[in-house]
Design a protein around this motif. Structure first.
Motif, short mmCIF file in Angstrom:
data_model
loop_
_atom_site.label_atom_id
_atom_site.label_comp_id
_atom_site.label_asym_id
_atom_site.label_seq_id
_atom_site.Cartn_x
_atom_site.Cartn_y
_atom_site.Cartn_z
N ASP A 125 -62.05 -49.59 -40.32
CA ASP A 125 -63.02 -48.50 -40.48
C ASP A 125 -63.17 -47.68 -39.20
O ASP A 125 -64.28 -47.26 -38.86
CB ASP A 125 -64.41 -49.06 -40.84
N VAL A 126 -62.10 -47.51 -38.48
CA VAL A 126 -62.02 -46.75 -37.23
C VAL A 126 -62.72 -47.47 -36.07
O VAL A 126 -62.09 -47.91 -35.13
CB VAL A 126 -62.52 -45.30 -37.38
N SER A 127 -64.06 -47.58 -36.10
CA SER A 127 -64.74 -48.30 -35.00
C SER A 127 -66.21 -48.49 -35.33
O SER A 127 -66.77 -47.79 -36.18
CB SER A 127 -64.63 -47.51 -33.69
N HIS A 128 -66.82 -49.39 -34.60
CA HIS A 128 -68.28 -49.55 -34.73
C HIS A 128 -68.98 -48.25 -34.34
O HIS A 128 -69.96 -47.84 -34.97
CB HIS A 128 -68.77 -50.67 -33.80
N TRP A 129 -68.45 -47.60 -33.28
CA TRP A 129 -69.14 -46.40 -32.77
C TRP A 129 -69.27 -45.35 -33.87
O TRP A 129 -70.31 -44.71 -34.01
CB TRP A 129 -68.36 -45.81 -31.59
N TRP A 130 -68.18 -45.18 -34.64
CA TRP A 130 -68.22 -44.19 -35.72
C TRP A 130 -69.05 -44.71 -36.90
O TRP A 130 -69.77 -43.93 -37.54
CB TRP A 130 -66.81 -43.80 -36.19
N SER A 131 -68.96 -46.02 -37.19
CA SER A 131 -69.76 -46.55 -38.30
C SER A 131 -71.24 -46.34 -38.02
O SER A 131 -72.02 -46.05 -38.93
CB SER A 131 -69.53 -48.05 -38.48
N ALA A 132 -71.61 -46.48 -36.74
CA ALA A 132 -73.04 -46.39 -36.39
C ALA A 132 -73.59 -44.99 -36.60
O ALA A 132 -74.77 -44.82 -36.95
CB ALA A 132 -73.25 -46.83 -34.95
N ILE A 133 -72.76 -43.96 -36.40
CA ILE A 133 -73.30 -42.59 -36.54
C ILE A 133 -72.77 -41.89 -37.79
O ILE A 133 -73.21 -40.79 -38.11
CB ILE A 133 -72.99 -41.72 -35.29
N GLY A 134 -71.84 -42.54 -38.49
CA GLY A 134 -71.30 -41.96 -39.72
C GLY A 134 -70.05 -41.14 -39.47
O GLY A 134 -70.08 -40.19 -38.68
N GLN A 135 -68.95 -41.55 -40.14
CA GLN A 135 -67.70 -40.79 -39.96
C GLN A 135 -67.80 -39.45 -40.67
O GLN A 135 -68.20 -39.40 -41.82
CB GLN A 135 -66.54 -41.56 -40.58
N PRO A 136 -67.39 -38.38 -40.00
CA PRO A 136 -67.44 -37.07 -40.66
C PRO A 136 -66.31 -36.89 -41.67
O PRO A 136 -65.25 -37.50 -41.52
CB PRO A 136 -67.28 -36.10 -39.50
N GLU A 137 -66.53 -36.08 -42.68
CA GLU A 137 -65.44 -35.66 -43.57
C GLU A 137 -64.64 -34.61 -42.82
O GLU A 137 -65.23 -33.73 -42.18
CB GLU A 137 -66.01 -35.01 -44.84
N VAL B 206 -58.38 -20.01 -29.35
CA VAL B 206 -57.89 -21.38 -29.24
C VAL B 206 -58.11 -22.09 -30.58
O VAL B 206 -59.19 -22.02 -31.15
CB VAL B 206 -58.64 -22.15 -28.13
N ARG B 207 -57.08 -22.76 -31.08
CA ARG B 207 -57.23 -23.57 -32.29
C ARG B 207 -56.75 -24.99 -32.01
O ARG B 207 -55.77 -25.16 -31.28
CB ARG B 207 -56.40 -23.02 -33.45
N LEU B 208 -57.41 -25.97 -32.61
CA LEU B 208 -56.93 -27.34 -32.54
C LEU B 208 -56.46 -27.79 -33.91
O LEU B 208 -57.00 -27.34 -34.94
CB LEU B 208 -58.02 -28.30 -32.06
N VAL B 209 -55.48 -28.68 -33.91
CA VAL B 209 -54.98 -29.25 -35.15
C VAL B 209 -55.21 -30.76 -35.07
O VAL B 209 -54.82 -31.39 -34.09
CB VAL B 209 -53.46 -28.97 -35.26
N GLU B 210 -55.86 -31.33 -36.05
CA GLU B 210 -56.21 -32.76 -35.98
C GLU B 210 -55.90 -33.42 -37.33
O GLU B 210 -56.37 -32.97 -38.36
CB GLU B 210 -57.70 -32.89 -35.63
N GLN B 211 -55.12 -34.52 -37.28
CA GLN B 211 -54.67 -35.14 -38.52
C GLN B 211 -55.84 -35.67 -39.38
O GLN B 211 -55.77 -35.62 -40.60
CB GLN B 211 -53.67 -36.26 -38.25
N ARG B 212 -56.90 -36.19 -38.75
CA ARG B 212 -58.03 -36.72 -39.53
C ARG B 212 -59.32 -35.98 -39.16
O ARG B 212 -59.64 -34.99 -39.75
CB ARG B 212 -58.18 -38.22 -39.30
N PHE B 213 -60.08 -36.49 -38.21
CA PHE B 213 -61.25 -35.75 -37.74
C PHE B 213 -61.33 -35.89 -36.22
O PHE B 213 -60.76 -36.83 -35.65
CB PHE B 213 -62.53 -36.23 -38.42
N ALA B 214 -62.03 -34.97 -35.57
CA ALA B 214 -62.12 -34.99 -34.11
C ALA B 214 -62.69 -36.33 -33.66
O ALA B 214 -63.75 -36.75 -34.14
CB ALA B 214 -63.00 -33.85 -33.62
N GLY B 215 -61.96 -37.02 -32.79
CA GLY B 215 -62.42 -38.32 -32.30
C GLY B 215 -61.93 -39.49 -33.12
O GLY B 215 -62.38 -40.62 -32.93
N TYR B 216 -60.97 -39.24 -34.01
CA TYR B 216 -60.43 -40.31 -34.86
C TYR B 216 -59.60 -41.32 -34.06
O TYR B 216 -59.55 -42.50 -34.39
CB TYR B 216 -59.57 -39.67 -35.96
N GLY B 217 -58.98 -40.86 -32.97
CA GLY B 217 -58.09 -41.73 -32.18
C GLY B 217 -58.86 -42.57 -31.17
O GLY B 217 -60.04 -42.91 -31.38
N ALA B 218 -58.19 -42.89 -30.07
CA ALA B 218 -58.79 -43.76 -29.05
C ALA B 218 -60.12 -43.22 -28.54
O ALA B 218 -61.01 -43.98 -28.16
CB ALA B 218 -57.81 -43.92 -27.89
#
Ligand SMILES: Cc1cc2nc3c(=O)[nH]c(=O)nc-3n(C[C@H](O)[C@H](O)[C@H](O)COP(=O)(O)OP(=O)(O)OC[C@H]3O[C@@H](n4cnc5c(N)ncnc54)[C@H](O)[C@@H]3O)c2cc1C
Length: 461
Positions: free
Chosen positions: A9-21, A59-71
């Motif tokens: 589920d990605v991480s506790h940090w994201w579970s605690a605040i809710g993963q964004p769509e 400036v544009r960013l391209v992200e496979q899932r959501f910002a902060g999904y990786g490390a």
């Protein structure tokens, strides 16, 4: 029954605040001045500093899932001033004054992250508490003494040797014989920081195309699964995931790092282990275990787990096996025997990028407009700030103190093809495990097995 109530589920940090769509996927072919692939700290810091330096650029960013999904949304939350690759290692290839400047830039970057978070109201639970590195056997104690002796040549590090009582006055880790104390580290909540940064750059007009995967990166264009973006400047900020891009399989090895987090601990538990401040905590074993006291009153502890998957494959959602949870829990209990009954709320993992020379880099080629940064080998929380800022300087054509630091334009050779990569990396971590066991059984000095591992892998510093 599983030891951790939740894994992956990605991480506790994201579970605690809710993963964004994922939002704002690329609607089709597009153009921009700068396109950045990867919305972790590196990509977001580069976008942030570009918005300061050159607000006229699109400036544009391209992200496979959501910002902060990786490390960036999964790490141990050590905002530390560590120079990846080691100061002594750099001093063998660069003038000493430049290496000292690099260290100072990292120390300043810790302060810069804290200042930006404060200025823009990003609540990332940041507390500066320094780092305590504990030595729990004779060989570790020898390394602690050596570390402080070497640090004397780099006075800004401020490293001091502590005896067992002085160390216990900070945190009571069982069997501590000595410790090293360093002042330049803060603990953070990683996902809150990355979420705040993403909101900040969006508010400045930067578009983050989430749910959009880049297939290849070339001068002037990024080909994604939803269209092609053309841009004068193209920046790669994919770190541990870089091997998934065309032509990059052997650039940086994706190494796994795993974490567990306890349930919130009651006041008596904190009193028993005497951890009242905000120190980040590490032991001096070769397997490398680190921890923080979290803003929500838990202990988050990380270590290696399963180091590397054949063919440089990356695990996407951070699931970890039961035995890794158990290994990390056992380390926690060996540090703090009174926590034997503490519940483990969550276990997860992430990938980090490791170059063949174990040195991070920032690079930009003015002719092609291609740039990249990464290879932080697990110490990127602060380094990404300096890297993103340096990328912005380079794209803007500004010559600054940052653009001449020793890590700019580091070129490492490519990793070996398989099966050599798998054998080498697993062999190295097996050697570190053996060395730790030899040292725990009472070896007086750092095991030759670990020294040999460092020598063969090219991991010096
Ligand atoms: C478990 C763990 C603990 C760690 N602990 C610490 C610590 O305490 N302190 C420390 O300093 N460092 C730590 N690190 C390392 C640190 O987290 C990283 O160095 C840092 O977050 C790297 O940031 P980044 O933006 O370069 O990469 P990432 O955060 O990994 O971002 C890369 C982004 O690119 C996206 N992406 C990848 N490929 C593509 C593609 N083809 N198309 C579109 N998007 C793509 C990914 O989804 C991801 O969001 C840890 C790492 C892990 C895994």
């Amino acid at each position: 029954m599983n030891l951790a109530r939740r894994t992956g589920d990605v991480s506790h940090w994201w579970s605690a605040i809710g993963q964004p769509e994922p939002s704002d996927p690329l609607p089709g072919d597009a153009e921009a001045d700068v396109v950045i692939v990867g919305a972790g700290y590196t990509g977001l810091w580069a976008a942030y500093y570009l918005s300061e330096l050159r607000p006229d650029l699109e400036v544009r960013l391209v992200e496979q899932r959501f910002a902060g999904y990786g490390a960036s949304g999964r790490n141990g939350g050590w905002l530390s001033a560590t120079v990846t690759g080691g100061l002594d290692g750099y001093a063998r290839t660069h003038p000493r004054a430049d290496v000292a400047r690099f260290q100072q830039a990292m120390i300043d970057a810790v302060a810069e992250v804290i200042a930006v978070a404060e200025r823009h109201g990003i609540d990332a639970g940041i507390r500066r508490g320094g780092t305590l590195l504990v030595a729990r056997n004779a060989a570790q104690e020898e390394r602690a003494r050596d570390l402080v002796a070497r640090a004397e040549r780099w006075p800004t590090l401020g490293a001091v040797l502590l005896g067992p009582e002085e160390s216990a006055a900070r945190v009571r880790v069982a069997e501590t014989r000595a410790a090293v104390w360093e002042p330049h580290c803060a603990r953070i909540d990683p996902a809150r920081l990355v979420r705040g940064l993403a909101a900040l750059v969006r508010a400045r007009g930067v578009r983050i195309h989430e749910g959009t995967t880049a297939r290849s990166i070339a001068p002037g264009r990024v080909v994604t699964d939803r269209g092609v973006i053309r841009a004068r400047h193209v920046l790669r900020a994919t770190e541990g995931f870089t091997a998934g891009l065309d032509g990059e399989r052997r650039t940086w090895v994706p190494m796994n790092s795993s974490m567990i987090i306890t349930d919130p601990l009651p006041e008596e538990a904190w009193a028993a282990i005497g951890w009242r401040g905000y120190e980040t905590l590490e032991d001096l074993s070769h397997r490398y275990t680190y921890a923080q006291r979290t803003p929500d009153g838990r202990i988050a502890l990380g270590g290696r787990g399963y180091p590397y998957r054949f063919g440089s494959r990356t695990d996407l959602d951070g699931d970890i096996p039961e035995h890794t949870v158990r290994e990390l829990r056992d380390i926690l209990v060996s540090w703090f025997p009174t926590l034997a009954g503490a519940g483990i709320a969550h276990g997860w993992s992430g990938v980090l990028g490791v170059p063949r020379n174990w040195r991070a880099t920032v690079a930009y080629d003015r002719d092609s407009g291609l740039g990249w940064a990464g290879g932080y080998v697990g110490t990127g929380v602060t380094a990404t700030n300096l890297a993103g800022r340096t990328l912005a300087d380079l794209v803007a054509g500004e010559s600054t103190d940052r653009t001449t630091l020793p890590w700019v334009d580091q070129r490492a050779r490519r990793w070996e093809p398989e099966p050599l990569r798998w054998l080498g990396i697993h062999g190295l971590y097996r050697a570190y495990g053996i060395a730790d066991r030899i040292e725990t059984r009472g070896a007086a000095r750092t095991s030759f097995v670990a020294r040999l591992g460092d020598r063969i892998s090219g991991r010096t510093g």
